[in-house]
Write an enzyme that holds these catalytic residues in place. Sequence first.
Site, PDB file in Angstrom:
ATOM      1  N   TYR A  76       2.659 -10.626  -7.550  1.00  0.00           N
ATOM      2  CA  TYR A  76       2.051  -9.308  -7.291  1.00  0.00           C
ATOM      3  C   TYR A  76       1.272  -8.834  -8.512  1.00  0.00           C
ATOM      4  O   TYR A  76       0.112  -8.418  -8.411  1.00  0.00           O
ATOM      5  CB  TYR A  76       3.101  -8.251  -6.921  1.00  0.00           C
TER       6      TYR A  76
ATOM      7  N   ARG B 237       7.862   1.550 -16.374  1.00  0.00           N
ATOM      8  CA  ARG B 237       7.792   2.955 -16.790  1.00  0.00           C
ATOM      9  C   ARG B 237       7.748   3.912 -15.588  1.00  0.00           C
ATOM     10  O   ARG B 237       8.332   4.990 -15.604  1.00  0.00           O
ATOM     11  CB  ARG B 237       6.542   3.164 -17.668  1.00  0.00           C
TER      12      ARG B 237
ATOM     13  N   ARG C  28       7.075   4.046  -3.067  1.00  0.00           N
ATOM     14  CA  ARG C  28       6.630   2.710  -3.463  1.00  0.00           C
ATOM     15  C   ARG C  28       7.709   2.019  -4.281  1.00  0.00           C
ATOM     16  O   ARG C  28       8.326   2.655  -5.154  1.00  0.00           O
ATOM     17  CB  ARG C  28       5.351   2.811  -4.310  1.00  0.00           C
TER      18      ARG C  28
ATOM     19  N   PHE D  42     -10.825  -3.730 -27.413  1.00  0.00           N
ATOM     20  CA  PHE D  42     -10.653  -3.460 -25.979  1.00  0.00           C
ATOM     21  C   PHE D  42      -9.419  -4.163 -25.414  1.00  0.00           C
ATOM     22  O   PHE D  42      -8.698  -3.625 -24.582  1.00  0.00           O
ATOM     23  CB  PHE D  42     -11.914  -3.925 -25.226  1.00  0.00           C
TER      24      PHE D  42
END
Length: 395
Positions: free
Chosen positions: A151, A198, A208, A268
């Site tokens: 997933y 978290r 969910r 980044f």
Amino acid sequence: MGGVKAVTPNCDLMLLSPTLQKCYTYLKMTSRSFAAVIQSLDEEMRHAICIFYLVLRALDTVEDDMTIPVDVKVPMLKEFYKNLTDPDWRFMDSNEKDKIVLEDFPAISTEFRNLRRVYQHVIEDICKKMGLGMTVFLERDVDSLAEWDEYCHYVAGLVGIGLSRLFAASELEDRIVGQDLDLANKMGIFLQKTNIIRDYLEDKKEGREFWPKEVWSKYGEKLSDLAREDKREDAVECLNELISNALELIPDCILYMSRLKNQSIFNFCAIPQVMAIATLERCFNNPSVFTGVVKIRKGEAVKMMMTASDLEKVKAIMYHFTNKIEQRIPDGPNSSSIRSICLSALDQCQTSEEFITSSIYPPLYMSAGMMLAAIGYQYWSQILGFYGTLSESSS
Ligand code: D61
Ligand code: MG
């Protein structure tokens, strides 16, 4: 890779076309964590990655919208990539917070079609694969740890893979970065597992469930049981086990970042990684995960953004927080396995650099204290000076 280069957006939006200006506005509206680092990318990559973000955020907004029935959502997700070449496609029936990227999708798809073909091809391919992957878990729970990896691959690993192919296609990074996609995948999975760990309570509230059953079923009948007061101890042990699973990814994430050459791309990639390890440290052995939202301190986040500009400094940050976790491992059935995972991560983070967390507040107190001392000294030297003259005069 040298020199501290603060993460400051370096693009003057006014110079951009109206549709591109809208895209950067939507980027800032929908992403707290990625807007700044995307805007500070070198020109060649900035627009492509901004559009890549908005396209996938639009796709994810469909996935996350619990008001869209599954029989409507499945074809929408599978076919979503086709909307990139349809100038008029938009979706006006979302109730999600980020619905603007669906309602004004024509602005995003216009700028998609303005990108170099090689970038369009990568974005379209990842969008197709992620849409398909999201449908797999609409109708299937995340049971095994392998399914948890699967997933997280679909919703975040594929982002890492797409980004790495864009970096290589821009020739700002070596081809190996765009070929060794296993490492790129793990960079994304590390970020997604951190979010899922978290956000246990936030996700539970919205119905969910992303924690893998293979782990939580050792601690409760149902995943939602872990929120119960009387299950807190079991819940925290489950939490610690999931965090240790995520920590196994650190060595490969370090290896991925060690290959990057462009400073803006390094920042980044590195900043979300160090924010993630700091978040895992805050969540580790912390019952607040089951009662509220656990966040890292603003001061600490700013310090990490300013510091994470080369590999040795990133290793020092990873070392600092992994070491804090290792120091706080509670006695229990998992303590030795958690410890060995921490030690192998610490091994890969060995560096001569050191990262000291002191949120910006102590320095504030310090300076306030020094200010007071200076004023005090000023005052007393005046007093003593005055008495001095007195004594002199008296002298
Ligand atoms: C280097 C290597 C890999 C990277 C990376 C840099 C930067 C980002 C990522 C991998 C992906 C990070 C994913 C972690 C955050 N999770 C989410 O946003 C979830 O949605 C996932 C599906 C949409 C992906 C959106 C995305 C995110 C960051 C990007 C990007 C695309 C494209 C370019 C650059 C950065 C999460 O969404 C939370 C929400 O809805 O607010 C969810 O629904 O699970
Ligand atoms: Mg989602």
